[in-house]
Design an enzyme around this catalytic site. Structure first.
Site, PDB file in Angstrom:
ATOM      1  NE  ARG A  33      38.688 -54.242  42.167  1.00 24.08           N
ATOM      2  CZ  ARG A  33      38.823 -53.401  43.177  1.00 24.08           C
ATOM      3  NH1 ARG A  33      38.296 -53.697  44.355  1.00 24.08           N
ATOM      4  NH2 ARG A  33      39.482 -52.265  43.021  1.00 24.08           N
ATOM      5  NE  ARG A  82      32.814 -63.344  55.417  1.00 18.58           N
ATOM      6  CZ  ARG A  82      32.289 -64.413  56.015  1.00 18.58           C
ATOM      7  NH1 ARG A  82      30.977 -64.564  56.080  1.00 18.58           N
ATOM      8  NH2 ARG A  82      33.071 -65.330  56.553  1.00 18.58           N
ATOM      9  CB  ILE A  83      35.193 -57.174  59.458  1.00 18.11           C
ATOM     10  CG1 ILE A  83      36.232 -57.459  58.368  1.00 18.11           C
ATOM     11  CG2 ILE A  83      35.897 -56.759  60.753  1.00 18.11           C
ATOM     12  CD1 ILE A  83      37.166 -58.619  58.663  1.00 18.11           C
ATOM     13  CB  CYS A 140      43.375 -58.472  56.972  1.00 14.35           C
ATOM     14  SG  CYS A 140      43.165 -58.351  55.175  1.00 14.35           S
ATOM     15  CB  THR A 141      47.483 -57.244  53.827  1.00 15.99           C
ATOM     16  OG1 THR A 141      46.926 -55.953  53.563  1.00 15.99           O
ATOM     17  CG2 THR A 141      46.690 -58.288  53.059  1.00 15.99           C
ATOM     18  CB  THR A 192      47.521 -53.377  47.375  1.00 17.58           C
ATOM     19  OG1 THR A 192      47.714 -53.411  48.798  1.00 17.58           O
ATOM     20  CG2 THR A 192      48.885 -53.447  46.703  1.00 17.58           C
ATOM     21  CE  LYS A 193      44.199 -46.061  48.205  1.00 16.23           C
ATOM     22  NZ  LYS A 193      43.166 -45.116  48.708  1.00 16.23           N
ATOM     23  CG  ASN A 244      41.610 -62.848  54.247  1.00 16.70           C
ATOM     24  OD1 ASN A 244      42.177 -63.867  53.827  1.00 16.70           O
ATOM     25  ND2 ASN A 244      40.358 -62.547  53.924  1.00 16.70           N
TER      26      ASN A 244
END
Length: 341
Positions: free
Chosen positions: A200, A12-13, A155-156, A213-214, A318
């Site tokens: 998941r 994707r990126i 992204c976040t 999340t980190k 994102n």
């Protein structure tokens, strides 16, 4: 001088970085000379040209054997699983954009350097021993010529840190909490299937799914004054792209909604132009698809409680926003070398 780039990992990126390079008109500043991806060359070309999120690529795409043409530009396609086997020296690669999602340690970066690359930019957070972690618009000026292994954060992180910095500079943040409302990702399941994270294992299209999340650690890495002063949680929602971030901060300076929005709107047109945008239109997530900004503040959702608690809603694509920041940071790494010479 044109920067010679190799992309390692064409997911994707990786694909969005290549598309963004051409759509932004910066292919005279940066040239992709090689892409390493284990998938077949035919599939690489097809997914570059046709994208469910971002539509058909405006440039002509042609593939023959292990070569890819974008217009008249020719790119070598590689399919090598080991970094040590990549011909970066022979291809005179200045910067490797490490977009595989597999590699993130200093040792991984050094492997690219040993293969002949000049520098490495990770498309995700890396270890603490990397030379630098950059959130473009906030700390790219701290890059030095000797910084060879760099992370572009996440992204976040790119979305929320510019807003945190603006609010802190103006109103003095004491602490904060973040909820990331993130689109589904490729580490989730189409239908229920096994995964080490039991949440998941569930079908991505049928649930809102909490995930680890980190982000709080990412905030502290770029803005170390906030170590142990932010917490973050994240949920994945059944949308294809675009993320919303709910940011709440406690500030020392008493404020009103109008002051917060004025600050963020002004920044979007001045110091953070091109990085932060501001809107008061009644928009939904799909309206921000393919938006190149790191963050889009939704001024209609700003709230202030008790004059000291600020809540804001910030959007980002994102994929596309982050891909554009990868290009910005690549240029910043080159400028750091140029400024030192």
């Amino acid at each position: 001088m044109t920067i010679r780039i190799a992309i390692n990992g064409f997911g994707r990126i990786g694909r969005n970085v290549l598309r963004a390079l051409y759509e932004s008109g910066r292919q005279t500043q940066m040239r992709v000379v090689a892409i390493n991806e284990l998938a077949a060359a035919e599939g690489m070309a097809h997914l570059l040209q046709y994208d469910t999120c971002h539509g058909r690529f405006a440039w002509s795409v042609r593939q023959q054997d292990d070569w890819l043409w974008i217009g008249d530009d020719r790119i070598r396609l590689l399919h090598r699983p080991q970094i040590a086997d990549l011909p970066w020296e022979a291809l005179q690669v200045d910067v490797v954009l490490e977009c595989s999602g597999v590699y993130g340690s200093r040792a991984d970066g050094e492997a690219h350097l040993l293969a002949g690359a000049g520098k490495v930019l990770f498309s995700h957070p890396g270890g603490h021993d990397l030379d630098a972690t950059v959130v473009y618009g906030v700390n790219q000026e701290s890059l030095l010529a000797e910084h060879r292994i760099v992370s572009n954060a996440s992204c976040t992180t790119n979305c929320i840190i510019p807003v945190i910095k603006l609010l802190d500079d103006a109103f003095a943040i004491e602490s904060g909490a973040v909820t990331t409302i993130h689109s589904s990702m490729n580490d989730q399941q189409v239908i229920d299937a096994y995964h080490p994270d039991l949440r998941r294992t569930r079908a991505a299209s049928h649930s809102i799914i909490p995930v680890d999340t980190k982000l709080a650690a990412g905030i502290a890495r770029v803005l170390p004054q906030f170590r142990d002063r932010f917490e973050a949680i994240s949920v994945r929602v059944p949308t294809l792209n675009v993320t919303a971030i709910d940011l709440s901060v406690s500030v020392r300076t008493p404020v009103r909604v109008e002051q917060v929005n004025h600050l963020l709107q002004k920044a979007a047109s001045t110091a953070f132009h091109g990085i932060v945008d501001y809107t008061e239109l009644p928009l939904v997530s799909t309206d921000f698809n393919h938006d190149p900004h790191s963050a889009i503040v939704d001024g209609t959702q700003t709230r202030v409680s008790g004059r000291h608690l600020i809540k804001t809603l910030v959007w980002c694509d994102n994929e596309w926003g982050f891909a554009n920041r990868m290009l910005d940071t690549t240029l910043a790494m080159a400028r750091a070398v140029s400024n030192a010479s």
